[in-house]
Design a protein around this motif. Structure first.
Motif, mmCIF file in Angstrom:
data_model
loop_
_atom_site.group_PDB
_atom_site.id
_atom_site.type_symbol
_atom_site.label_atom_id
_atom_site.label_comp_id
_atom_site.label_asym_id
_atom_site.label_seq_id
_atom_site.Cartn_x
_atom_site.Cartn_y
_atom_site.Cartn_z
ATOM 1 N N ILE A 115 -12.982 50.067 38.194
ATOM 2 C CA ILE A 115 -13.076 49.820 39.644
ATOM 3 C C ILE A 115 -14.556 49.454 40.155
ATOM 4 C CG2 ILE A 115 -13.509 51.480 41.747
ATOM 5 C CD1 ILE A 115 -11.344 53.198 40.537
ATOM 6 N N ARG A 116 -15.456 49.610 39.269
ATOM 7 C CA ARG A 116 -17.077 49.102 39.369
ATOM 8 C C ARG A 116 -16.739 47.419 39.206
ATOM 9 N NH1 ARG A 116 -18.837 53.997 36.738
ATOM 10 N NH2 ARG A 116 -18.464 52.891 34.772
ATOM 11 N N ALA A 117 -15.797 47.066 38.152
ATOM 12 C CA ALA A 117 -15.741 45.645 37.896
ATOM 13 C C ALA A 117 -14.892 44.925 39.381
ATOM 14 C CB ALA A 117 -14.936 45.504 36.634
ATOM 15 N N GLN A 118 -13.894 45.795 39.778
ATOM 16 C CA GLN A 118 -13.313 45.295 41.016
ATOM 17 C C GLN A 118 -14.314 45.113 42.133
ATOM 18 O OE1 GLN A 118 -10.079 48.470 40.579
ATOM 19 N NE2 GLN A 118 -9.139 47.030 41.955
ATOM 20 N N SER A 119 -15.419 46.034 42.394
ATOM 21 C CA SER A 119 -16.137 45.756 43.494
ATOM 22 C C SER A 119 -17.008 44.899 43.362
ATOM 23 C CB SER A 119 -16.926 47.121 43.631
ATOM 24 O OG SER A 119 -17.957 47.256 42.551
ATOM 25 N N VAL A 120 -17.314 44.301 42.213
ATOM 26 C CA VAL A 120 -18.166 42.964 41.746
ATOM 27 C C VAL A 120 -17.152 41.896 42.046
ATOM 28 C CG1 VAL A 120 -19.297 41.592 39.787
ATOM 29 C CG2 VAL A 120 -19.376 44.241 39.860
ATOM 30 N N ILE A 121 -15.941 41.895 41.639
ATOM 31 C CA ILE A 121 -15.237 40.609 41.986
ATOM 32 C C ILE A 121 -14.868 40.471 43.227
ATOM 33 C CG2 ILE A 121 -12.841 39.731 41.481
ATOM 34 C CD1 ILE A 121 -12.845 41.096 38.683
ATOM 35 N N LEU A 122 -14.545 41.790 44.132
ATOM 36 C CA LEU A 122 -14.352 41.577 45.516
ATOM 37 C C LEU A 122 -15.487 41.150 46.273
ATOM 38 C CD1 LEU A 122 -12.401 42.242 47.921
ATOM 39 C CD2 LEU A 122 -13.356 44.551 47.723
ATOM 40 N N ARG A 123 -16.710 41.527 46.002
ATOM 41 C CA ARG A 123 -17.919 40.789 46.675
ATOM 42 C C ARG A 123 -18.031 39.251 46.492
ATOM 43 N NH1 ARG A 123 -20.496 42.036 50.720
ATOM 44 N NH2 ARG A 123 -20.955 44.277 49.791
ATOM 45 N N HIS A 124 -17.640 38.995 45.141
ATOM 46 C CA HIS A 124 -17.749 37.679 45.035
ATOM 47 C C HIS A 124 -16.544 36.785 45.737
ATOM 48 C CE1 HIS A 124 -17.827 33.674 42.651
ATOM 49 N NE2 HIS A 124 -16.400 33.741 42.720
ATOM 50 N N LEU A 125 -15.348 37.316 45.788
ATOM 51 C CA LEU A 125 -14.138 36.590 46.402
ATOM 52 C C LEU A 125 -14.669 36.659 48.055
ATOM 53 C CD1 LEU A 125 -11.188 38.564 44.988
ATOM 54 C CD2 LEU A 125 -11.943 36.151 44.530
ATOM 55 N N LEU A 126 -15.097 37.770 48.352
ATOM 56 C CA LEU A 126 -15.760 37.687 49.990
ATOM 57 C C LEU A 126 -16.504 36.737 50.307
ATOM 58 C CD1 LEU A 126 -15.323 41.642 50.678
ATOM 59 C CD2 LEU A 126 -13.967 39.878 51.602
ATOM 60 N N SER A 127 -17.530 36.390 49.309
ATOM 61 C CA SER A 127 -18.579 35.495 49.424
ATOM 62 C C SER A 127 -18.112 33.991 49.414
ATOM 63 C CB SER A 127 -19.670 35.797 48.667
ATOM 64 O OG SER A 127 -19.368 35.620 47.304
ATOM 65 N N THR A 128 -16.964 33.862 48.859
ATOM 66 C CA THR A 128 -16.483 32.498 48.495
ATOM 67 C C THR A 128 -15.281 32.128 49.016
ATOM 68 O OG1 THR A 128 -15.143 33.165 46.479
ATOM 69 C CG2 THR A 128 -17.491 32.480 46.188
ATOM 70 N N MET A 129 -14.722 33.054 49.652
ATOM 71 C CA MET A 129 -13.240 33.075 50.565
ATOM 72 C C MET A 129 -13.241 33.591 51.826
ATOM 73 S SD MET A 129 -10.637 34.138 47.501
ATOM 74 C CE MET A 129 -9.264 34.006 48.548
ATOM 75 N N ASP A 130 -12.787 33.193 52.953
ATOM 76 C CA ASP A 130 -12.565 33.720 54.373
ATOM 77 C C ASP A 130 -11.753 35.084 53.924
ATOM 78 O OD1 ASP A 130 -10.079 33.145 54.826
ATOM 79 O OD2 ASP A 130 -10.694 31.252 55.315
ATOM 80 N N THR A 131 -12.179 36.034 54.931
ATOM 81 C CA THR A 131 -11.451 37.320 54.834
ATOM 82 C C THR A 131 -9.941 37.381 54.735
ATOM 83 O OG1 THR A 131 -13.297 38.519 55.766
ATOM 84 C CG2 THR A 131 -11.402 39.681 55.801
ATOM 85 N N GLU A 132 -9.619 36.533 55.713
ATOM 86 C CA GLU A 132 -7.994 36.404 55.925
ATOM 87 C C GLU A 132 -7.412 35.775 54.642
ATOM 88 O OE1 GLU A 132 -10.470 35.093 58.010
ATOM 89 O OE2 GLU A 132 -9.876 36.335 59.518
ATOM 90 N N ALA A 133 -7.971 34.806 53.832
ATOM 91 C CA ALA A 133 -7.537 34.490 52.487
ATOM 92 C C ALA A 133 -7.532 35.322 51.490
ATOM 93 C CB ALA A 133 -8.501 33.249 52.097
ATOM 94 N N VAL A 134 -8.614 36.287 51.559
ATOM 95 C CA VAL A 134 -8.588 37.427 50.674
ATOM 96 C C VAL A 134 -7.381 38.543 51.078
ATOM 97 C CG1 VAL A 134 -9.935 39.345 49.953
ATOM 98 C CG2 VAL A 134 -10.912 37.408 50.065
ATOM 99 N N LEU A 135 -7.133 38.568 52.087
ATOM 100 C CA LEU A 135 -6.081 39.706 52.638
ATOM 101 C C LEU A 135 -4.684 39.150 52.304
ATOM 102 C CD1 LEU A 135 -7.227 40.445 56.259
ATOM 103 C CD2 LEU A 135 -7.308 42.160 53.951
ATOM 104 N N ARG A 136 -4.550 37.732 52.367
ATOM 105 C CA ARG A 136 -3.398 37.046 52.077
ATOM 106 C C ARG A 136 -2.974 37.206 50.515
ATOM 107 N NH1 ARG A 136 -4.721 33.160 55.430
ATOM 108 N NH2 ARG A 136 -5.712 31.928 53.982
ATOM 109 N N LEU A 137 -4.356 36.981 49.497
ATOM 110 C CA LEU A 137 -4.131 37.269 48.087
ATOM 111 C C LEU A 137 -3.425 38.508 47.681
ATOM 112 C CD1 LEU A 137 -4.763 36.152 45.166
ATOM 113 C CD2 LEU A 137 -7.157 37.354 45.636
ATOM 114 N N PHE A 138 -4.019 39.587 48.290
ATOM 115 C CA PHE A 138 -3.733 41.103 48.068
ATOM 116 C C PHE A 138 -2.460 41.479 48.909
ATOM 117 C CE2 PHE A 138 -8.344 41.270 47.205
ATOM 118 C CZ PHE A 138 -8.284 41.055 45.910
ATOM 119 N N GLY A 139 -2.136 40.717 49.798
ATOM 120 C CA GLY A 139 -0.783 41.018 50.378
ATOM 121 C C GLY A 139 -1.094 42.245 51.674
#
Length: 416
Positions: free
Chosen positions: A59-83
């Motif tokens: 879960i700690r690793a996920q938080s690191v990756i999520l922070r990266h995704l949110l900094s490199t993708m717009d929120t809508e794209a992150v939401l689409r990725l996760f459904g």
């Protein structure tokens, strides 16, 4: 509830009577049987402690990756990725502060292997997870045999919310479900309600409600424990907003929809994202998470060619509805599903052969050797035992395909 079971006199016969009573209550509104139930199963010598510590590292690793995704993708794209539907964003604080994420409820779905190791196949980080009531089967056995009592998941839930009630001066607990499930899952909530009433301090009122009945009692003195699902919330987001606005505290926001998406199993094996993680996290992932790929246009053909080695899973489906066994899928049908419209991405997860356990269905005198998957619970900061699902003949082990459910408890090799 407890008053009826604290003084067993008949050993196994008493346990059987309690289980029969459990089964009678575990029916739908028309009196039909919901799903097959099984007696308890001991897990002898399985190495589960590594999962308990490993999950927190993941879960700690996920938080690191999520922070990266949110900094490199717009929120809508992150939401689409996760459904994830955008309507749920107001109740997803993890999108603003990934590092602060804490899951009040977890069920970590595990594949036990014949060598005593286990693999994580899914992270269910949501307050609506089912199955913990089956821990009562083991409680009956412990009482009958005079064994030390192992806390049930619902007792651990009481331990989690009692300090919140005290710190915030709250006097009521609402178990909030959705009317869609009335007559199907209410036994589950009734068992939860009875346990919390017994375990929480005197004077705390515990009541059941849905969006159509009883929710008018929710006020600033109420702790709401969310039992309804994200898809339910989408049918009336204004009601959900009112609950979060009115209640004194809500256990179970929708951050778990992000952190529990099946897509994480693939992201954790992505070489570019793993470069963000410490070596210790990568070692845990490699040891516990089967090799998994996020399905993309670039790897689609190769994954279809190698389909017999994978389960294909949709990001946001539940109950087995979005799982395809590559061993039985035809090429054209699989391609249509993977390349078609879908809420979120697909993953391809390496097939791992589950261990077999001796399982006896309630009402049967015969014990059968059946492949099983486990669901390890955590409420607050305390781990519990395992929801057990055993294969019914379908290649996918889940309740929608008729898997029998029960409870599994850990036994060390020394005890055995």
């Amino acid at each position: 509830m407890r008053d009826n079971v604290m003084t067993p006199y008949a050993g196994t016969a008493w346990v059987e009577e309690r289980v029969r009573d459990f089964c009678e209550r575990y029916k739908d509104g028309d009196g039909g049987k919901l799903i097959p139930l099984a007696t308890t199963v001991p897990l002898t010598g399985f190495r589960i402690d590594g999962v308990r510590s490993g999950v927190l590292e993941i879960i700690r690793a996920q938080s690191v990756i999520l922070r990266h995704l949110l900094s490199t993708m717009d929120t809508e794209a992150v939401l689409r990725l996760f459904g994830i539907p955008a309507q749920l964003v107001p109740w997803m604080p993890v999108l603003d502060a990934p590092e602060a994420y804490e899951a009040p409820v977890m069920r970590i779905d595990l594949i036990p292997l014949a060598d005593g190791s286990v693999r994580i196949c899914e992270l269910n980080l949501d307050s609506s997870v089912g199955g913990p009531e089956t821990a009562e089967f083991r409680r009956y056995e412990e009482l009958a045999a005079g064994l030390p009592l192992t806390p049930t998941p619902y007792e651990l839930l009481a331990r989690h919310i009692a300090p919140i009630l005290r710190q915030k001066g709250l006097t009521k607990v609402c178990l909030l479900d959705w009317s869609t499930w009335e007559g199907y899952g209410q036994f589950d909530l009734e068992w939860m309600r009875e346990t919390l009433t017994h375990q929480l301090p005197n004077g705390v009122e515990v009541f059941l409600a849905t969006e159509k009945s009883g929710s008018e009692r929710i006020d600033g003195q109420t702790l709401v424990f969310r039992v309804f699902m994200a898809d339910d919330a989408l049918t009336d987001p204004e009601f959900v907003a009112g609950v979060f606005r009115t209640a004194g505290h809500v256990v179970g926001d929708f951050s778990g929809e992000v952190m529990g998406s099946k897509v994480w199993m693939g992201l954790l094996h992505d070489s570019e994202l793993r470069a963000l993680l410490p070596a210790s996290a990568c070692e845990v992932i490699d040891a516990l998470v089967p090799r998994t790929h996020v399905v993309t246009d670039a790897n689609l053909d190769a994954l279809i060619d190698g389909r017999t080695g994978f389960f294909f899973k949709s990001a946001a489906d539940f109950g087995g509805s979005g799982v395809i066994d590559g061993r039985t899928a035809d090429t054209a049908g699989l391609r249509d599903r993977l390349a078609g419209e879908n809420r979120g991405s697909w993953i391809a997860q390496e097939i791992v052969q589950p261990a077999e356990f001796a399982v006896r269905l309630i009402g049967s005198s015969e014990t059968m050797s059946r492949e099983c998957v486990l669901g390890l619970y955590r409420y607050g900061e305390e781990w519990s035992g395992h929801f057990l699902r055993s294969r019914s003949g379908a290649s996918v082990i889940n309740m929608s395909s008729g898997a029998a459910v029960g409870w599994a408890y850990e036994v060390s090799s020394v005890e055995a």
